[in-house]
Design an enzyme around this catalytic site. Structure first.
Site, PDB file in Angstrom:
ATOM      1  N   ASP A  14      37.246   3.910   3.481  1.00  0.00           N
ATOM      2  CA  ASP A  14      37.466   2.454   3.584  1.00  0.00           C
ATOM      3  C   ASP A  14      36.218   1.585   3.376  1.00  0.00           C
ATOM      4  O   ASP A  14      35.995   0.627   4.141  1.00  0.00           O
ATOM      5  CB  ASP A  14      38.084   2.113   4.949  1.00  0.00           C
ATOM      6  CG  ASP A  14      39.453   2.732   5.173  1.00  0.00           C
ATOM      7  OD1 ASP A  14      39.907   3.483   4.312  1.00  0.00           O
ATOM      8  OD2 ASP A  14      40.045   2.465   6.236  1.00  0.00           O
ATOM      9  N   ASP A  52      42.259   1.366   2.865  1.00  0.00           N
ATOM     10  CA  ASP A  52      43.198   0.656   3.729  1.00  0.00           C
ATOM     11  C   ASP A  52      43.948  -0.324   2.825  1.00  0.00           C
ATOM     12  O   ASP A  52      43.315  -1.128   2.129  1.00  0.00           O
ATOM     13  CB  ASP A  52      42.388  -0.077   4.810  1.00  0.00           C
ATOM     14  CG  ASP A  52      43.121  -0.222   6.132  1.00  0.00           C
ATOM     15  OD1 ASP A  52      43.883   0.684   6.509  1.00  0.00           O
ATOM     16  OD2 ASP A  52      42.925  -1.258   6.801  1.00  0.00           O
ATOM     17  N   HIS A  54      47.232  -2.626   3.032  1.00  0.00           N
ATOM     18  CA  HIS A  54      48.366  -3.136   3.797  1.00  0.00           C
ATOM     19  C   HIS A  54      49.222  -4.114   2.997  1.00  0.00           C
ATOM     20  O   HIS A  54      48.676  -4.960   2.274  1.00  0.00           O
ATOM     21  CB  HIS A  54      47.860  -3.878   5.042  1.00  0.00           C
ATOM     22  CG  HIS A  54      47.091  -3.041   6.009  1.00  0.00           C
ATOM     23  ND1 HIS A  54      47.586  -1.887   6.559  1.00  0.00           N
ATOM     24  CD2 HIS A  54      45.847  -3.206   6.541  1.00  0.00           C
ATOM     25  CE1 HIS A  54      46.686  -1.381   7.398  1.00  0.00           C
ATOM     26  NE2 HIS A  54      45.619  -2.157   7.395  1.00  0.00           N
ATOM     27  N   HIS A  87      43.764  -8.244   6.910  1.00  0.00           N
ATOM     28  CA  HIS A  87      42.690  -7.573   6.161  1.00  0.00           C
ATOM     29  C   HIS A  87      43.296  -6.578   5.172  1.00  0.00           C
ATOM     30  O   HIS A  87      44.394  -6.064   5.373  1.00  0.00           O
ATOM     31  CB  HIS A  87      41.735  -6.839   7.116  1.00  0.00           C
ATOM     32  CG  HIS A  87      42.396  -5.696   7.838  1.00  0.00           C
ATOM     33  ND1 HIS A  87      43.167  -5.881   8.968  1.00  0.00           N
ATOM     34  CD2 HIS A  87      42.450  -4.372   7.561  1.00  0.00           C
ATOM     35  CE1 HIS A  87      43.649  -4.712   9.361  1.00  0.00           C
ATOM     36  NE2 HIS A  87      43.242  -3.773   8.521  1.00  0.00           N
ATOM     37  N   LYS A 112      46.382   4.100   2.474  1.00  0.00           N
ATOM     38  CA  LYS A 112      47.038   4.250   3.783  1.00  0.00           C
ATOM     39  C   LYS A 112      47.333   2.873   4.355  1.00  0.00           C
ATOM     40  O   LYS A 112      46.777   1.868   3.899  1.00  0.00           O
ATOM     41  CB  LYS A 112      46.142   5.051   4.735  1.00  0.00           C
ATOM     42  CG  LYS A 112      44.803   4.365   4.987  1.00  0.00           C
ATOM     43  CD  LYS A 112      43.862   5.267   5.730  1.00  0.00           C
ATOM     44  CE  LYS A 112      42.551   4.572   6.007  1.00  0.00           C
ATOM     45  NZ  LYS A 112      42.661   3.347   6.822  1.00  0.00           N
ATOM     46  N   CYS A 157      38.726   4.148  11.587  1.00  0.00           N
ATOM     47  CA  CYS A 157      39.225   5.007  10.515  1.00  0.00           C
ATOM     48  C   CYS A 157      38.364   6.239  10.266  1.00  0.00           C
ATOM     49  O   CYS A 157      38.884   7.298   9.912  1.00  0.00           O
ATOM     50  CB  CYS A 157      39.431   4.175   9.253  1.00  0.00           C
ATOM     51  SG  CYS A 157      40.765   2.965   9.513  1.00  0.00           S
TER      52      CYS A 157
END
Ligand code: VGL
Ligand code: ZN
Length: 209
Positions: A14, A52, A54, A87, A112, A157
């Site tokens: 990340d 990351d 989202h 984020h 993820k 993470c």
């Protein structure tokens, strides 16, 4: 330390703009890991990264829960969940990797946090340990036995990724100068290192490689 390139992998967790100072979920000194990670990449035959990633309606964002602010806890589909600022939203520059990070030799990227119902700190499994990114099978298919974990953030993470790596049977190393903590509480980073060491994860620095 003695280790073989052939059965070892570097996992870069990340290193994305939103975790860098100026980003939405800035990690103090997060930018300092970039030159360290760039320098160590040449020691590895196998390099993978996590991202990351989202959706805008992700349940870990305080903004998606009226009246809630970052740092508060909620129940998210049956799991305790700390709320974060918005984020690493898919398609935004905050989700992009730091522009100075060398990516030429990466074999694969594992995204993820795509399921809005569950957060995913680890690069292997979501926090409910239901969804699987495929990282574990990927490493096993390449004959990897030893992993070196670095990136952001140490107390979330990076820790969850290293813990899952260890639990999957990989010999696991944390590269302490190639990571930084969010430190919601000032000792969170140090505590994360202690927890990892207690689980059998070795701490090293980039100079040990
Ligand atoms: C992370 C909080 C929320 C991380 C990701 O990459 O450490 N932390 N999402
Ligand atoms: Zn996240």
């Amino acid at each position: 330390m003695e280790w073989k390139k052939a059965n070892s992998a570097l996992i870069i967790v990340d290193v994305q703009n939103d975790f860098i100072p100026g980003g939405a979920l800035a990690v103090s000194e997060g930018d300092r890991v970039v030159p360290v990670i760039n320098a160590i990449q040449e020691k590895f035959d196998h390099i993978v990264a996590t991202q990351d990633f989202h959706p805008a309606d992700h349940g870990s964002f305080a903004a998606n829960h009226p009246g809630k602010v970052p740092g508060e806890w909620i129940d998210l589909a049956g799991l305790n969940q700390i709320l974060w600022p918005i984020h690493c939203v898919q398609g935004t520059s905050g989700a992009d990797f730091h522009a100075d990070l060398h990516r030429e030799n990466w074999e694969a990227i594992f995204q993820k946090g795509k399921n809005p119902e569950v957060d995913s700190y680890s690069g292997f499994f979501d926090n409910a340990r239901r969804g699987d990114t495929g990282l574990g099978d990927y490493l096993k298919s390449k004959g990897i036995e030893r992993v070196f974990v670095c990136g952001l953030a140490l107390d979330y993470c990076v820790k969850f990724t290293a813990m899952d790596a260890k639990s999957l049977g990989f010999e696991t190393y944390l590269i302490t100068d190639a990571t930084r903590a969010v430190n919601l509480k000032p000792e969170d980073g140090n505590q994360a290192i202690q927890e990892m060491n207690q689980a059998g994860i070795h701490s090293i620095t980039s100079k040990d490689l």
